[in-house]
Scaffold this active site. Structure first.
Site, PDB file in Angstrom:
ATOM      1  N   ASN A 204       0.852  -1.198   0.000  1.00 43.95           N
ATOM      2  CA  ASN A 204       0.000   0.000   0.000  1.00 43.95           C
ATOM      3  C   ASN A 204       0.888   1.248   0.000  1.00 43.95           C
ATOM      4  O   ASN A 204       2.109   1.143  -0.021  1.00 43.95           O
ATOM      5  CB  ASN A 204      -0.947  -0.016   1.196  1.00 43.95           C
ATOM      6  CG  ASN A 204      -0.182  -0.114   2.492  1.00 43.95           C
ATOM      7  OD1 ASN A 204       0.554   0.778   2.856  1.00 43.95           O
ATOM      8  ND2 ASN A 204      -0.329  -1.244   3.189  1.00 43.95           N
ATOM      9  N   ASP A 270      -4.623  -6.551   5.350  1.00 44.06           N
ATOM     10  CA  ASP A 270      -5.635  -7.407   5.988  1.00 44.06           C
ATOM     11  C   ASP A 270      -5.573  -8.832   5.434  1.00 44.06           C
ATOM     12  O   ASP A 270      -5.981  -9.776   6.100  1.00 44.06           O
ATOM     13  CB  ASP A 270      -7.029  -6.819   5.748  1.00 44.06           C
ATOM     14  CG  ASP A 270      -7.246  -5.577   6.597  1.00 44.06           C
ATOM     15  OD1 ASP A 270      -6.785  -5.579   7.758  1.00 44.06           O
ATOM     16  OD2 ASP A 270      -7.844  -4.602   6.095  1.00 44.06           O
ATOM     17  N   LYS A 280       8.701 -17.291 -10.571  1.00 45.89           N
ATOM     18  CA  LYS A 280       7.925 -16.207 -11.194  1.00 45.89           C
ATOM     19  C   LYS A 280       6.709 -16.778 -11.930  1.00 45.89           C
ATOM     20  O   LYS A 280       6.863 -17.726 -12.715  1.00 45.89           O
ATOM     21  CB  LYS A 280       8.829 -15.438 -12.166  1.00 45.89           C
ATOM     22  CG  LYS A 280       8.143 -14.258 -12.794  1.00 45.89           C
ATOM     23  CD  LYS A 280       9.064 -13.559 -13.775  1.00 45.89           C
ATOM     24  CE  LYS A 280       8.275 -12.515 -14.543  1.00 45.89           C
ATOM     25  NZ  LYS A 280       8.989 -12.021 -15.691  1.00 45.89           N
ATOM     26  N   PHE A 315      -4.066   3.293  14.695  1.00 44.41           N
ATOM     27  CA  PHE A 315      -4.424   4.320  13.724  1.00 44.41           C
ATOM     28  C   PHE A 315      -5.591   3.778  12.924  1.00 44.41           C
ATOM     29  O   PHE A 315      -5.769   2.553  12.826  1.00 44.41           O
ATOM     30  CB  PHE A 315      -3.250   4.623  12.791  1.00 44.41           C
ATOM     31  CG  PHE A 315      -2.394   5.773  13.261  1.00 44.41           C
ATOM     32  CD1 PHE A 315      -1.540   5.602  14.331  1.00 44.41           C
ATOM     33  CD2 PHE A 315      -2.454   7.005  12.636  1.00 44.41           C
ATOM     34  CE1 PHE A 315      -0.750   6.654  14.779  1.00 44.41           C
ATOM     35  CE2 PHE A 315      -1.669   8.070  13.066  1.00 44.41           C
ATOM     36  CZ  PHE A 315      -0.819   7.894  14.143  1.00 44.41           C
ATOM     37  N   LYS A 329     -14.340   1.027  15.084  1.00 40.17           N
ATOM     38  CA  LYS A 329     -13.051   0.323  15.104  1.00 40.17           C
ATOM     39  C   LYS A 329     -12.451   0.291  16.512  1.00 40.17           C
ATOM     40  O   LYS A 329     -11.920  -0.731  16.935  1.00 40.17           O
ATOM     41  CB  LYS A 329     -12.078   1.009  14.131  1.00 40.17           C
ATOM     42  CG  LYS A 329     -11.165   0.033  13.426  1.00 40.17           C
ATOM     43  CD  LYS A 329     -10.412   0.670  12.279  1.00 40.17           C
ATOM     44  CE  LYS A 329     -10.859   0.157  10.931  1.00 40.17           C
ATOM     45  NZ  LYS A 329     -10.125   0.730   9.807  1.00 40.17           N
ATOM     46  N   LYS A 333     -11.570  -3.234  18.148  1.00 43.41           N
ATOM     47  CA  LYS A 333     -10.157  -3.593  18.357  1.00 43.41           C
ATOM     48  C   LYS A 333      -9.786  -3.593  19.840  1.00 43.41           C
ATOM     49  O   LYS A 333      -8.835  -4.240  20.242  1.00 43.41           O
ATOM     50  CB  LYS A 333      -9.245  -2.634  17.591  1.00 43.41           C
ATOM     51  CG  LYS A 333      -9.532  -2.607  16.087  1.00 43.41           C
ATOM     52  CD  LYS A 333      -8.345  -3.051  15.279  1.00 43.41           C
ATOM     53  CE  LYS A 333      -8.624  -2.915  13.796  1.00 43.41           C
ATOM     54  NZ  LYS A 333      -7.611  -3.547  12.963  1.00 43.41           N
TER      55      LYS A 333
HETATM   56  O1  PMT Z   1       3.120   6.034   6.471  1.00 40.37           O
HETATM   57  P1  PMT Z   1       2.571   7.376   6.012  1.00 40.37           P
HETATM   58  O2  PMT Z   1       2.736   7.576   4.526  1.00 40.37           O
HETATM   59  O3  PMT Z   1       3.110   8.509   6.826  1.00 40.37           O
HETATM   60  O4  PMT Z   1       1.007   7.346   6.227  1.00 40.37           O
HETATM   61  C1  PMT Z   1       0.466   7.249   7.511  1.00 40.37           C
HETATM   62  C2  PMT Z   1      -0.744   6.333   7.582  1.00 40.37           C
HETATM   63  C3  PMT Z   1      -1.868   6.895   6.744  1.00 40.37           C
HETATM   64  C4  PMT Z   1      -0.355   4.926   7.084  1.00 40.37           C
HETATM   65  C5  PMT Z   1      -1.134   6.218   9.090  1.00 40.37           C
HETATM   66  O5  PMT Z   1      -1.456   7.491   9.539  1.00 40.37           O
HETATM   67  C6  PMT Z   1      -2.291   5.261   9.295  1.00 40.37           C
HETATM   68  O6  PMT Z   1      -3.445   5.589   9.152  1.00 40.37           O
HETATM   69  N1  PMT Z   1      -1.966   3.991   9.682  1.00 40.37           N
HETATM   70  C7  PMT Z   1      -2.912   2.897   9.838  1.00 40.37           C
HETATM   71  C8  PMT Z   1      -3.251   2.277   8.511  1.00 40.37           C
HETATM   72  C9  PMT Z   1      -4.199   1.096   8.655  1.00 40.37           C
HETATM   73  O7  PMT Z   1      -3.795  -0.021   8.463  1.00 40.37           O
HETATM   74  O8  PMT Z   1      -5.397   1.426   9.065  1.00 40.37           O
HETATM   75  P2  PMT Z   1      -6.612   0.351   9.305  1.00 40.37           P
HETATM   76  O9  PMT Z   1      -7.787   1.200   9.588  1.00 40.37           O
HETATM   77  O10 PMT Z   1      -6.676  -0.598   8.154  1.00 40.37           O
HETATM   78  O11 PMT Z   1      -6.175  -0.456  10.577  1.00 40.37           O
HETATM   79  C10 PMT Z   1      -6.486  -0.023  11.895  1.00 40.37           C
HETATM   80  C11 PMT Z   1      -5.368  -0.369  12.845  1.00 40.37           C
HETATM   81  O12 PMT Z   1      -5.224  -1.794  12.918  1.00 40.37           O
HETATM   82  C12 PMT Z   1      -4.018   0.180  12.481  1.00 40.37           C
HETATM   83  O13 PMT Z   1      -3.397   0.634  13.688  1.00 40.37           O
HETATM   84  C13 PMT Z   1      -3.281  -1.015  11.894  1.00 40.37           C
HETATM   85  O14 PMT Z   1      -1.866  -0.913  12.141  1.00 40.37           O
HETATM   86  C14 PMT Z   1      -3.896  -2.173  12.654  1.00 40.37           C
HETATM   87  N2  PMT Z   1      -3.958  -3.445  11.915  1.00 40.37           N
HETATM   88  C15 PMT Z   1      -4.614  -3.541  10.728  1.00 40.37           C
HETATM   89  C16 PMT Z   1      -4.700  -4.747  10.074  1.00 40.37           C
HETATM   90  C17 PMT Z   1      -4.089  -5.891  10.651  1.00 40.37           C
HETATM   91  N3  PMT Z   1      -4.129  -7.064  10.061  1.00 40.37           N
HETATM   92  N4  PMT Z   1      -3.438  -5.769  11.822  1.00 40.37           N
HETATM   93  C18 PMT Z   1      -3.370  -4.585  12.465  1.00 40.37           C
HETATM   94  O15 PMT Z   1      -2.768  -4.488  13.538  1.00 40.37           O
END
Ligand code: PMT
Length: 387
Positions: A204, A270, A280, A315, A329, A333
């Site tokens: 991503n 995810d 490949k 985040f 969320k 979480k």
């Molecule tokens: O890296 P930059 O370019 O500076 O950009 C910053 C950012 C936009 C990436 C950052 O600010 C941000 O939003 N990070 C979280 C991205 C994310 O995965 O969001 P989510 O809403 O999909 O997930 C929610 C939370 O669960 C996040 O804290 C993520 O780390 C966590 N997660 C998600 C999926 C997973 N399988 N395991 C997790 O722990």
């Protein structure tokens, strides 16, 4: 953060002087007492009234404006804990290096015995002038070098005042203010990389900037930092390079037990590819091929369910219904805080140096922060968590 500290800000006559208004606000927000001394030329770029209002103190300019038995330069040098000269022009740098005292600012600098920060800003040719460089090296001060970029004079090059956060952080560091001393902070950063075959992957747009800003800030505030990142980062603190969501999970679990706070700024995939091809994948005559994806573990959810004394922060990246989805969320979480940002906007979030976030806590409180750079966001997040 800085209560009880007096910061003497010395402003010289360069266009970057206007930026110092915001630096003064940052110091004031951190509860510092801010004194200001300007060279006469600085007042061509900012007004005394503005600086007076922002600092809530009189602004000193004239050397012989004596109010008590002590000359101004001695009383200012005595009562401040640190002097920050920003922007520092080639002229003022050279005068201080030569020990000249031809205005109040240079006189104070000469009499100042405590830490001094110098943040130069000037035209790139002036910066590269060997005489200016020699003079700069004569100063036994903390120099915060200018950055490269588009300059107000129309040139492109090195000479732009470094970020205000850098100046602020260095001030905090030199004043030895370490509110996160003794705390271990674990931060995840960057987008995970899920291999498809030896040459292709799913990932991503996360650049790792937000996580890095958090890690640098935590370090500056005295924390023991572990940064778990998918990016190449060179820092003096503990940096753990990972690739996939599963790698990240193992690294987080390893660092989790003795952590005081875990902040998950990484964009974790995810789903991952069910079976990574060992060779490949070849083009065939089929117009479509399919990849089977399987769910990755939710690291944030898992550590939130296991936390004892740890503060867990997630985040939340959303492209629509930001607050509604963030509320859902944080509940699902089970973390203590969730930082919501809108990743549909090009000027914030992914890859940008800026962000605009809303901090939600588990008790239903919400705080929206205006759009600012990611270092400032990082500061505000720690302020929110640790007061
Ligand atoms: O890296 P930059 O370019 O500076 O950009 C910053 C950012 C936009 C990436 C950052 O600010 C941000 O939003 N990070 C979280 C991205 C994310 O995965 O969001 P989510 O809403 O999909 O997930 C929610 C939370 O669960 C996040 O804290 C993520 O780390 C966590 N997660 C998600 C999926 C997973 N399988 N395991 C997790 O722990």
């Amino acid at each position: 953060m800085l209560s009880g500290k007096t910061i003497l800000v010395g402003i010289t006559g360069g266009i970057a002087a206007y930026k110092i208004c915001e630096l003064i606000r940052m110091y004031k927000r951190a509860n510092a007492n801010v004194l200001i001394v300007c060279t006469p030329n600085a007042l061509n770029f900012v007004t005394k009234l503005t600086l007076q209002n922002l600092s809530q103190n009189e602004v000193a300019v004239e050397e012989f404006d004596v109010k008590d038995f002590k000359p101004e330069h001695i009383s200012y040098a005595d009562c401040a804990d640190i002097m920050v000269i920003a922007p520092a022009t080639a002229n003022t740098i050279s005068k201080i290096a030569a020990g000249m005292c031809d205005n109040l600012l240079t006189s104070i600098a000469c009499a100042f015995t405590k830490p001094v920060i110098v943040a130069p800003a000037m035209n790139c040719n002036m910066w590269e002038n060997p005489v200016v460089q020699d003079n700069l090296h004569k100063l036994h001060y903390e120099i915060l070098e200018p950055e490269s970029g588009y300059l107000a004079c129309g040139y492109e090059g090195k000479g732009r005042l470094c970020s205000l956060e850098k100046i602020f952080d260095k001030t905090v560091e030199l004043l030895n203010y370490k509110p996160l001393n003794g705390k271990k902070i674990v931060i995840t950063s960057g987008g995970t990389i899920e291999d498809i075959d030896p040459v292709r992957y799913i990932s991503n747009y996360s650049s790792g900037k937000m996580g890095l800003a958090l890690a640098d800030t935590a370090k500056n505030l005295g924390a023991d930092v572990a940064l778990i990142t998918t990016k190449d980062v060179s820092r003096k603190y503990n940096v753990i390079k990972v690739k996939s969501a599963l790698d990240m999970k193992s690294a987080v679990e390893k660092e989790f037990e003795d952590a005081d706070c875990v902040i998950m700024a990484a964009a974790v995939a995810d789903y991952r590819v069910k079976e990574i091809a060992s060779q490949k994948i070849k083009k065939t005559c089929d117009d479509e091929i399919s990849l089977t994806l399987v769910k990755n573990p939710d690291i944030l959810k898992e550590i939130s369910s296991r936390k004892t004394r740890q503060i867990v922060v997630g985040f939340c990246a959303e492209s629509e219904n930001l607050i509604e989805n963030a509320k859902e969320k944080i509940r699902k979480k089970g973390c203590d805080y969730l930082i919501a940002n809108d990743i549909s906007r090009k000027d914030i979030g992914f890859s940008s140096d800026y962000n605009e976030v809303t901090i939600l806590d588990k008790n239903g409180n919400m705080k929206k922060l205006e759009k600012v750079d990611k270092m400032t966001i990082a500061h505000k997040i720690f302020e929110e968590i640790y007061g």
